[in-house]
Design a protein around this motif. Structure first.
Motif, PDB file in Angstrom:
ATOM      1  N   PRO A  52       0.803  -1.229   0.000  1.00  0.00           N
ATOM      2  CA  PRO A  52       0.000   0.000   0.000  1.00  0.00           C
ATOM      3  C   PRO A  52       0.835   1.278   0.000  1.00  0.00           C
ATOM      4  N   ASP A  53       1.941   1.303   0.715  1.00  0.00           N
ATOM      5  CA  ASP A  53       2.750   2.529   0.762  1.00  0.00           C
ATOM      6  C   ASP A  53       3.375   2.842  -0.598  1.00  0.00           C
ATOM      7  N   VAL A  54       3.769   1.824  -1.326  1.00  0.00           N
ATOM      8  CA  VAL A  54       4.325   2.011  -2.667  1.00  0.00           C
ATOM      9  C   VAL A  54       3.219   2.498  -3.603  1.00  0.00           C
ATOM     10  N   ALA A  55       2.051   1.879  -3.495  1.00  0.00           N
ATOM     11  CA  ALA A  55       0.921   2.276  -4.334  1.00  0.00           C
ATOM     12  C   ALA A  55       0.528   3.722  -4.068  1.00  0.00           C
ATOM     13  N   LEU A  56       0.510   4.134  -2.811  1.00  0.00           N
ATOM     14  CA  LEU A  56       0.058   5.472  -2.436  1.00  0.00           C
ATOM     15  C   LEU A  56       0.876   6.566  -3.120  1.00  0.00           C
ATOM     16  N   ALA A  57       2.177   6.441  -3.126  1.00  0.00           N
ATOM     17  CA  ALA A  57       3.035   7.447  -3.764  1.00  0.00           C
ATOM     18  C   ALA A  57       2.753   7.526  -5.265  1.00  0.00           C
ATOM     19  N   LYS A  58       2.596   6.395  -5.898  1.00  0.00           N
ATOM     20  CA  LYS A  58       2.321   6.379  -7.337  1.00  0.00           C
ATOM     21  C   LYS A  58       0.920   6.910  -7.635  1.00  0.00           C
ATOM     22  N   LEU A  59      -0.032   6.623  -6.757  1.00  0.00           N
ATOM     23  CA  LEU A  59      -1.397   7.110  -6.947  1.00  0.00           C
ATOM     24  C   LEU A  59      -1.445   8.638  -6.881  1.00  0.00           C
ATOM     25  N   ALA A  60      -0.699   9.228  -5.962  1.00  0.00           N
ATOM     26  CA  ALA A  60      -0.665  10.688  -5.859  1.00  0.00           C
ATOM     27  C   ALA A  60      -0.137  11.292  -7.161  1.00  0.00           C
ATOM     28  N   VAL A  73      -2.031  13.907   0.565  1.00  0.00           N
ATOM     29  CA  VAL A  73      -1.750  12.498   0.833  1.00  0.00           C
ATOM     30  C   VAL A  73      -1.776  12.293   2.341  1.00  0.00           C
ATOM     31  N   ASP A  74      -2.588  11.366   2.803  1.00  0.00           N
ATOM     32  CA  ASP A  74      -2.681  11.031   4.226  1.00  0.00           C
ATOM     33  C   ASP A  74      -2.147   9.612   4.398  1.00  0.00           C
ATOM     34  N   LYS A  75      -0.914   9.504   4.870  1.00  0.00           N
ATOM     35  CA  LYS A  75      -0.287   8.189   5.015  1.00  0.00           C
ATOM     36  C   LYS A  75      -0.978   7.347   6.085  1.00  0.00           C
ATOM     37  N   THR A  76      -1.542   7.999   7.102  1.00  0.00           N
ATOM     38  CA  THR A  76      -2.245   7.263   8.158  1.00  0.00           C
ATOM     39  C   THR A  76      -3.476   6.557   7.594  1.00  0.00           C
ATOM     40  N   VAL A  80      -5.475   9.489  -0.857  1.00  0.00           N
ATOM     41  CA  VAL A  80      -5.159  10.696  -1.609  1.00  0.00           C
ATOM     42  C   VAL A  80      -6.481  11.412  -1.842  1.00  0.00           C
ATOM     43  N   ASP A  81      -6.568  12.674  -1.442  1.00  0.00           N
ATOM     44  CA  ASP A  81      -7.757  13.492  -1.672  1.00  0.00           C
ATOM     45  C   ASP A  81      -7.376  14.645  -2.592  1.00  0.00           C
ATOM     46  N   ALA A  82      -8.278  14.989  -3.505  1.00  0.00           N
ATOM     47  CA  ALA A  82      -8.027  16.081  -4.442  1.00  0.00           C
ATOM     48  C   ALA A  82      -9.355  16.620  -4.955  1.00  0.00           C
TER      49      ALA A  82
END
Length: 138
Positions: A52-60, A73-76, A80-82
């Motif tokens: 999930p942490d790898v996916a999150l950076a790419k998703l942003a 980006v909220d890692k907790t 990703v909100d926009a």
């Protein structure tokens, strides 16, 4: 009787694995009444062996590439909100993408919401959401 049960169990197992392997496009749904209520466009996809942490950076990055603003980006929450204001009216459309652990991989969910009185072509939204969701592995 055992033979019938075995076939039924095999068909159920095949159906379960098919459902798990569905694409972003196949998982796309729309709820709400255009022009009357808010409309939510939703989709998801599972990515085996993706953290999930790898996916999150790419998703942003994928969200930014699709032209959204105010990216947070909220890692907790692993989210990703926009937002975007495509009509220039000041009435924002919002996006939330969440990457969460599922088994040995990650499930990515995306929700794009437009306000009552706004319309959007579901084919264009599906393409854009799936581009974002699939950016998790790009």
């Amino acid at each position: 009787m055992l033979r019938t049960f075995g076939l039924g169990a095999a068909m159920m197992a095949a159906g379960m694995s098919y459902a798990a392997a569905q694409s972003c496009e196949q998982n796309f749904s729309v709820s709400g009444v255009p022009m009357v209520t808010a409309v939510a466009f939703k989709t998801f996809q599972d990515f085996p062996k993706l953290r999930p942490d790898v996916a999150l950076a790419k998703l942003a990055q994928g969200v930014a590439a699709e032209g959204f603003h105010g990216i947070k980006v909220d890692k907790t929450l692993s989210s990703v909100d926009a937002y975007q204001d495509t009509a220039g009216s000041g009435r924002l459309q919002t996006l939330r993408v969440v990457a969460r652990k599922r088994g040995g991989g990650t499930r990515v969910d995306a929700v794009f919401e437009i306000q009552a009185g706004q319309i959007a072509d579901s084919n264009i939204v599906r393409k854009g959401l799936c581009t974002i969701v699939e950016s998790a592995v790009d």
